[in-house]
Write a protein that holds these residues in place. Structure first.
Motif, short mmCIF file in Angstrom:
data_model
loop_
_atom_site.label_atom_id
_atom_site.label_comp_id
_atom_site.label_asym_id
_atom_site.label_seq_id
_atom_site.Cartn_x
_atom_site.Cartn_y
_atom_site.Cartn_z
N ARG A 1 0.83 -1.20 0.00
CA ARG A 1 0.00 0.00 0.00
C ARG A 1 0.87 1.26 0.00
NH1 ARG A 1 -3.54 -2.05 3.97
NH2 ARG A 1 -5.20 -2.85 2.69
N HIS A 2 1.91 1.21 0.82
CA HIS A 2 2.86 2.32 0.88
C HIS A 2 3.51 2.55 -0.49
CE1 HIS A 2 6.79 4.20 1.60
NE2 HIS A 2 7.34 3.11 1.11
N MET A 3 3.88 1.46 -1.17
CA MET A 3 4.53 1.60 -2.47
C MET A 3 3.60 2.24 -3.49
SD MET A 3 6.95 -1.49 -3.41
CE MET A 3 8.42 -1.82 -2.50
N PHE A 4 2.35 1.79 -3.52
CA PHE A 4 1.38 2.40 -4.44
C PHE A 4 1.11 3.84 -4.03
CE2 PHE A 4 -0.10 -2.05 -5.40
CZ PHE A 4 0.27 -2.01 -6.73
N GLY A 5 1.03 4.08 -2.75
CA GLY A 5 0.74 5.43 -2.26
C GLY A 5 1.86 6.40 -2.56
N THR A 6 3.10 5.92 -2.46
CA THR A 6 4.26 6.77 -2.74
C THR A 6 4.36 6.96 -4.25
OG1 THR A 6 5.31 5.87 -0.79
CG2 THR A 6 6.71 7.10 -2.30
N GLY A 7 4.56 5.84 -4.95
CA GLY A 7 4.48 5.88 -6.41
C GLY A 7 5.50 6.76 -7.09
N ASP A 8 6.62 7.06 -6.41
CA ASP A 8 7.64 7.86 -7.10
C ASP A 8 8.51 6.94 -7.96
OD1 ASP A 8 9.12 6.60 -5.21
OD2 ASP A 8 9.84 8.41 -4.22
N LYS A 9 9.47 7.53 -8.65
CA LYS A 9 10.24 6.77 -9.62
C LYS A 9 10.95 5.55 -9.02
CE LYS A 9 12.96 7.72 -13.76
NZ LYS A 9 14.39 7.38 -13.57
N PRO A 10 11.67 5.68 -7.91
CA PRO A 10 12.36 4.51 -7.36
C PRO A 10 11.40 3.37 -7.01
CG PRO A 10 13.14 6.52 -6.30
CD PRO A 10 11.98 6.91 -7.16
N HIS A 11 10.23 3.71 -6.45
CA HIS A 11 9.26 2.66 -6.10
C HIS A 11 8.69 2.00 -7.36
CE1 HIS A 11 9.44 4.70 -2.19
NE2 HIS A 11 9.05 3.55 -1.68
N ARG A 12 8.38 2.82 -8.36
CA ARG A 12 7.86 2.25 -9.62
C ARG A 12 8.89 1.34 -10.26
NH1 ARG A 12 6.46 7.69 -10.96
NH2 ARG A 12 7.93 7.61 -12.68
N GLU A 13 10.14 1.79 -10.24
CA GLU A 13 11.18 1.00 -10.89
C GLU A 13 11.43 -0.32 -10.16
OE1 GLU A 13 14.50 3.64 -11.37
OE2 GLU A 13 13.75 4.34 -13.32
N TRP A 14 11.31 -0.30 -8.84
CA TRP A 14 11.51 -1.54 -8.08
C TRP A 14 10.44 -2.56 -8.46
CZ3 TRP A 14 8.94 -4.79 -4.78
CH2 TRP A 14 9.72 -5.72 -4.11
N VAL A 15 9.20 -2.10 -8.51
CA VAL A 15 8.09 -3.00 -8.87
C VAL A 15 8.31 -3.55 -10.28
CG1 VAL A 15 5.60 -3.15 -9.30
CG2 VAL A 15 6.45 -1.87 -7.32
N ASN A 16 8.65 -2.67 -11.20
CA ASN A 16 8.87 -3.12 -12.59
C ASN A 16 10.04 -4.09 -12.67
OD1 ASN A 16 6.75 -1.52 -13.44
ND2 ASN A 16 8.04 0.20 -13.99
N ALA A 17 11.05 -3.90 -11.83
CA ALA A 17 12.21 -4.79 -11.83
C ALA A 17 11.86 -6.19 -11.33
CB ALA A 17 13.33 -4.19 -10.97
N GLN A 18 10.71 -6.33 -10.64
CA GLN A 18 10.27 -7.65 -10.17
C GLN A 18 9.45 -8.37 -11.24
OE1 GLN A 18 11.78 -8.20 -7.29
NE2 GLN A 18 12.32 -6.03 -7.44
N GLY A 19 9.42 -7.81 -12.43
CA GLY A 19 8.68 -8.43 -13.52
C GLY A 19 7.20 -8.08 -13.50
N LEU A 20 6.85 -7.08 -12.71
CA LEU A 20 5.46 -6.61 -12.66
C LEU A 20 5.37 -5.27 -13.38
CD1 LEU A 20 4.89 -7.28 -8.86
CD2 LEU A 20 3.95 -8.63 -10.72
N SER A 21 4.17 -4.82 -13.61
CA SER A 21 3.98 -3.47 -14.15
C SER A 21 3.28 -2.62 -13.11
CB SER A 21 3.15 -3.53 -15.44
OG SER A 21 2.66 -2.23 -15.73
N PHE A 22 4.00 -1.67 -12.58
CA PHE A 22 3.43 -0.80 -11.54
C PHE A 22 2.12 -0.16 -12.01
CE2 PHE A 22 2.86 3.09 -9.15
CZ PHE A 22 3.23 2.74 -7.86
N ILE A 23 2.16 0.33 -13.25
CA ILE A 23 0.98 1.02 -13.78
C ILE A 23 -0.21 0.06 -13.91
CG2 ILE A 23 0.06 2.25 -15.80
CD1 ILE A 23 2.04 3.89 -14.08
N ASP A 24 0.05 -1.13 -14.45
CA ASP A 24 -1.05 -2.11 -14.59
C ASP A 24 -1.64 -2.48 -13.24
OD1 ASP A 24 -0.77 -2.09 -17.29
OD2 ASP A 24 0.19 -4.06 -17.45
N LEU A 25 -0.76 -2.70 -12.25
CA LEU A 25 -1.25 -3.04 -10.92
C LEU A 25 -2.08 -1.89 -10.34
CD1 LEU A 25 1.86 -4.78 -9.35
CD2 LEU A 25 -0.30 -5.87 -9.94
N LEU A 26 -1.59 -0.69 -10.55
CA LEU A 26 -2.30 0.49 -10.03
C LEU A 26 -3.67 0.63 -10.68
CD1 LEU A 26 -1.61 2.69 -7.97
CD2 LEU A 26 -0.86 4.13 -9.86
N ILE A 27 -3.71 0.42 -11.99
CA ILE A 27 -4.99 0.52 -12.72
C ILE A 27 -5.94 -0.58 -12.24
CG2 ILE A 27 -6.10 0.27 -14.97
CD1 ILE A 27 -3.52 1.64 -16.14
#
Ligand SMILES: [Zn+2]
Length: 79
Positions: A28-54
């Motif tokens: 929840r914190h990661m989605f709530g923060t949503g800045d570049k480092p957090h987005r990049e970490w999620v994407n680096a795990q093979g996920l899409s931050f934007i898709d998850l958020l949507i």
């Protein structure tokens, strides 16, 4: 699942402990923060931050939080 009170989940990006220290709060914190480092970490795990958020915004429940929480649990350093 580990007990968050004894073994809080720390954000792997910024080192912050989310409210209860549970993985889902960290997600929840990661989605709530949503800045570049957090987005990049999620994407680096093979996920899409934007898709998850949507998904989270458009579907009921906590599916995206749960997906991210599972990944956070998996990437935690083992004690
Ligand atoms: Zn963070």
């Amino acid at each position: 699942m580990s007990d968050p009170t004894n073994d809080p989940v720390i954000c792997p990006v910024c080192g912050k402990k989310a409210k209860t220290g549970s993985a889902i709060d960290c997600a929840r914190h990661m989605f709530g923060t949503g800045d570049k480092p957090h987005r990049e970490w999620v994407n680096a795990q093979g996920l899409s931050f934007i898709d998850l958020l949507i998904d989270q915004a458009t579907t009921p429940g906590n599916a995206s939080y749960q997906i991210l929480a599972d990944v956070i649990e998996k990437t935690r350093p083992k004690k």
